[in-house]
Write an enzyme that holds these catalytic residues in place. Structure first.
Site, PDB file in Angstrom:
ATOM      1  CB  ALA A  14     -11.515   3.920   1.278  1.00 22.81           C
ATOM      2  CB  CYS A  15      -7.257   0.945   0.589  1.00 25.15           C
ATOM      3  SG  CYS A  15      -5.906  -0.157   1.018  1.00 25.15           S
ATOM      4  N   PRO A  16      -8.387  -0.235   3.584  1.00 24.96           N
ATOM      5  CG  PRO A  16      -7.817  -1.378   5.583  1.00 24.96           C
ATOM      6  CD  PRO A  16      -8.216  -0.004   5.034  1.00 24.96           C
ATOM      7  CG  ASP A  41      -9.693   1.678  -2.934  1.00 22.54           C
ATOM      8  OD1 ASP A  41      -9.582   2.915  -2.981  1.00 22.54           O
ATOM      9  OD2 ASP A  41      -8.812   0.918  -2.497  1.00 22.54           O
TER      10      ASP A  41
END
Length: 76
Positions: A14-16, A41
Site C-alpha cells: 500500500a501507499c507509500p 496499489d
C-alpha cells in the site's frame, strides 16, 4: 517491453511503499539502465510518474494489465 536491469516487486504493497521501494531500487542500478516496477496499489498510477518527474528519471513505458501496474524507468 524494454529489458530491465532490475525489477521491483511492489505488488500487494500500500501507499507509500511502492514509491519508497522504487526510490531504493533506483539506487541499485547504473545511470542509463532500466528498472521495472510492478505495483497493484492504485495510488501508484499517479505516484510513480510524479516520482520520476521529481527525480529527473525517465518513465520509458507503462502498462496496466490484469490489475498490475508496470512502469519501466530509465535512471538518469
Amino acid at each position: 517491453m524494454p529489458d530491465a536491469a532490475k525489477t521491483v516487486d511492489a505488488k500487494g504493497q500500500a501507499c507509500p511503499m511502492p514509491v519508497l521501494m522504487t526510490a531504493k531500487g533506483i539506487k541499485e542500478i547504473d545511470a542509463g539502465q532500466i528498472m521495472l516496477v510492478e505495483a497493484t496499489d492504485n495510488g501508484a498510477r499517479s505516484d510513480i510518474p510524479a516520482w520520476t518527474s521529481q527525480t529527473g528519471n525517465e518513465r520509458v513505458e507503462s502498462e496496466d494489465a490484469d490489475g498490475v501496474l508496470r512502469f519501466w524507468i530509465r535512471k538518469k
